[in-house]
Design a protein around this motif. Structure first.
Motif, PDB file in Angstrom:
ATOM      1  N   LEU A   1       0.819  -1.203   0.000  1.00 33.72           N
ATOM      2  CA  LEU A   1       0.000   0.000   0.000  1.00 33.72           C
ATOM      3  C   LEU A   1       0.856   1.258   0.000  1.00 33.72           C
ATOM      4  N   THR A   2       1.820   1.315   0.915  1.00 32.82           N
ATOM      5  CA  THR A   2       2.554   2.562   1.119  1.00 32.82           C
ATOM      6  C   THR A   2       3.555   2.879   0.013  1.00 32.82           C
ATOM      7  N   LEU A   3       4.264   1.872  -0.483  1.00 30.88           N
ATOM      8  CA  LEU A   3       5.260   2.146  -1.521  1.00 30.88           C
ATOM      9  C   LEU A   3       4.616   2.649  -2.811  1.00 30.88           C
ATOM     10  N   PRO A   4       3.597   1.957  -3.350  1.00 32.47           N
ATOM     11  CA  PRO A   4       2.932   2.508  -4.537  1.00 32.47           C
ATOM     12  C   PRO A   4       2.298   3.871  -4.272  1.00 32.47           C
ATOM     13  N   ALA A   5       1.791   4.091  -3.039  1.00 29.59           N
ATOM     14  CA  ALA A   5       1.183   5.380  -2.715  1.00 29.59           C
ATOM     15  C   ALA A   5       2.217   6.498  -2.801  1.00 29.59           C
ATOM     16  N   LEU A   6       3.412   6.240  -2.316  1.00 31.58           N
ATOM     17  CA  LEU A   6       4.479   7.237  -2.404  1.00 31.58           C
ATOM     18  C   LEU A   6       4.874   7.484  -3.857  1.00 31.58           C
ATOM     19  N   LEU A   7       4.917   6.425  -4.646  1.00 32.97           N
ATOM     20  CA  LEU A   7       5.253   6.579  -6.068  1.00 32.97           C
ATOM     21  C   LEU A   7       4.148   7.334  -6.807  1.00 32.97           C
ATOM     22  N   LEU A   8       2.897   7.069  -6.431  1.00 35.59           N
ATOM     23  CA  LEU A   8       1.777   7.785  -7.034  1.00 35.59           C
ATOM     24  C   LEU A   8       1.803   9.264  -6.671  1.00 35.59           C
ATOM     25  N   ALA A   9       2.409   9.588  -5.523  1.00 37.02           N
ATOM     26  CA  ALA A   9       2.548  10.979  -5.098  1.00 37.02           C
ATOM     27  C   ALA A   9       3.748  11.655  -5.761  1.00 37.02           C
ATOM     28  N   GLN A  10       4.319  10.983  -6.757  1.00 37.16           N
ATOM     29  CA  GLN A  10       5.441  11.514  -7.546  1.00 37.16           C
ATOM     30  C   GLN A  10       6.752  11.590  -6.759  1.00 37.16           C
ATOM     31  N   VAL A  11       6.892  10.758  -5.732  1.00 38.60           N
ATOM     32  CA  VAL A  11       8.156  10.658  -5.018  1.00 38.60           C
ATOM     33  C   VAL A  11       9.087   9.760  -5.840  1.00 38.60           C
ATOM     34  N   PRO A  12      10.314  10.187  -6.145  1.00 38.28           N
ATOM     35  CA  PRO A  12      11.246   9.364  -6.925  1.00 38.28           C
ATOM     36  C   PRO A  12      11.445   7.990  -6.285  1.00 38.28           C
ATOM     37  N   PRO A  13      11.664   6.933  -7.104  1.00 44.54           N
ATOM     38  CA  PRO A  13      11.705   5.565  -6.575  1.00 44.54           C
ATOM     39  C   PRO A  13      12.623   5.324  -5.386  1.00 44.54           C
ATOM     40  N   VAL A  14      13.876   5.763  -5.446  1.00 42.32           N
ATOM     41  CA  VAL A  14      14.790   5.506  -4.328  1.00 42.32           C
ATOM     42  C   VAL A  14      14.358   6.271  -3.085  1.00 42.32           C
ATOM     43  N   ASN A  15      13.896   7.524  -3.253  1.00 42.51           N
ATOM     44  CA  ASN A  15      13.390   8.297  -2.118  1.00 42.51           C
ATOM     45  C   ASN A  15      12.150   7.634  -1.524  1.00 42.51           C
ATOM     46  N   ALA A  16      11.316   7.065  -2.403  1.00 40.97           N
ATOM     47  CA  ALA A  16      10.114   6.372  -1.930  1.00 40.97           C
ATOM     48  C   ALA A  16      10.486   5.142  -1.105  1.00 40.97           C
ATOM     49  N   LEU A  17      11.480   4.383  -1.552  1.00 38.39           N
ATOM     50  CA  LEU A  17      11.926   3.208  -0.804  1.00 38.39           C
ATOM     51  C   LEU A  17      12.467   3.612   0.565  1.00 38.39           C
ATOM     52  N   ALA A  18      13.269   4.675   0.600  1.00 39.25           N
ATOM     53  CA  ALA A  18      13.857   5.139   1.859  1.00 39.25           C
ATOM     54  C   ALA A  18      12.782   5.614   2.822  1.00 39.25           C
ATOM     55  N   THR A  19      11.879   6.455   2.343  1.00 37.46           N
ATOM     56  CA  THR A  19      10.818   6.995   3.184  1.00 37.46           C
ATOM     57  C   THR A  19       9.867   5.908   3.649  1.00 37.46           C
ATOM     58  N   ASN A  20       9.618   4.938   2.795  1.00 35.46           N
ATOM     59  CA  ASN A  20       8.759   3.816   3.156  1.00 35.46           C
ATOM     60  C   ASN A  20       9.340   3.037   4.331  1.00 35.46           C
ATOM     61  N   LYS A  21      10.652   2.892   4.368  1.00 33.63           N
ATOM     62  CA  LYS A  21      11.288   2.174   5.473  1.00 33.63           C
ATOM     63  C   LYS A  21      11.157   2.944   6.780  1.00 33.63           C
ATOM     64  N   LEU A  22      11.260   4.266   6.703  1.00 31.75           N
ATOM     65  CA  LEU A  22      11.137   5.081   7.912  1.00 31.75           C
ATOM     66  C   LEU A  22       9.779   4.879   8.562  1.00 31.75           C
ATOM     67  N   GLN A  23       8.714   5.024   7.775  1.00 30.61           N
ATOM     68  CA  GLN A  23       7.379   4.920   8.363  1.00 30.61           C
ATOM     69  C   GLN A  23       7.022   3.481   8.739  1.00 30.61           C
ATOM     70  N   SER A  24       7.488   2.515   7.953  1.00 35.06           N
ATOM     71  CA  SER A  24       7.121   1.127   8.237  1.00 35.06           C
ATOM     72  C   SER A  24       7.813   0.581   9.482  1.00 35.06           C
TER      73      SER A  24
END
Length: 255
Positions: free
Chosen positions: A32-55
């Motif tokens: 849910l969260t990773l595709p949501a970040l990508l849909l919000a136009q967050v670049p892929p590597v930044n999305a992976l990093a941010t996803n780890k922080l919240q998860s």
């Protein structure tokens, strides 16, 4: 990237809340969260990093809740925890050398693969069975392998840990799910530390989503203790397919 609007940030918090609950029940909250970040136009590597922080906050909350509730069983989790952590650290280091376009291509492949796996895999049972793999091989190969995957892409990692515990170690679903949360916390911590030094983290976004993760993880862990584990397969399949369609549409690969 451009700053996220307050409305979009609030939507990401809502997604994180749902993901925390799903992750505690079945694993796969990152679907849910990773595709949501990508849909919000967050670049892929930044999305992976941010996803780890919240998860990290979600997996910590669900892991502690389940462990204190005795759902993980009597198995000592120190060795599996650090095996998962080590595999994830290696994967997180390697993913930063991959081209962003490769990550964009890998996400839908991973989503489709997980969905198909959970559709066609044998039904879970609540009976403990004879292990098909020894403890040593499981700890040295399977757990680090899943951890490595979590360090690179990561969607559905908790589901993979759960499925591996049931299919390879003959575990019952509730202990397998609880132990998966503990190992998933280890993989998230490893990735978080590596990404924190890479400068790829969006701290405000990840911190806001962490609030939703904590609330959702507590609710999900409570559901598992009350028999919510039977929701594992349908929850994961629906999420995978929904996110796959949404991601393909956002990338312009659908319709």
């Amino acid at each position: 990237m451009e700053s996220l609007t307050p409305t979009l940030l609030l939507m990401l918090v809502g997604v994180a809340l749902m993901a925390g609950a799903v992750d505690a029940v079945a694993g796969g909250g990152g679907l849910l969260t990773l595709p949501a970040l990508l849909l919000a136009q967050v670049p892929p590597v930044n999305a992976l990093a941010t996803n780890k922080l919240q998860s990290c906050f979600g997996t910590f909350t669900s892991a502690v809740s389940m462990y204190r509730g005795g759902l993980a069983g009597s198995v000592k989790m120190t060795v599996p925890f650090f095996c998962a952590l080590g595999g994830s650290a290696v994967g997180t280091i390697m993913v930063q050398f991959l081209d962003a376009s490769a990550l964009t291509l890998l996400v839908p492949i991973v989503l489709a693969t997980i969905a198909l796996y959970f559709i066609f895999m044998p039904k879970y049972t609540d009976a403990e069975r004879e292990p098909k793999m020894g403890t040593g091989l499981y700890h040295s190969v399977v757990i680090p392998g899943i951890g490595f995957y979590d360090g690179t892409i990561g969607g559905g990692t908790g589901s993979f840990f759960t499925a591996a515990g049931i299919s390879l170690r003959g575990q019952r679903i509730v202990p397998a799910s609880a132990q998966a949360r503990i190992m998933n916390f280890g993989t998230n911590i490893a990735s978080l530390v590596v990404f924190a030094f890479s400068g790829k983290m969006l701290w405000l976004v990840g911190g806001a989503m962490a609030v939703g993760q904590v609330v959702g993880a507590y609710l999900g862990a409570t559901a598992v203790s009350r028999g919510g584990a039977r929701l594992v397969r349908p929850v994961v399949v629906v999420i995978c397919l929904a996110m796959l369609v949404q991601y393909l549409w956002q990338q312009g690969w659908l319709f």
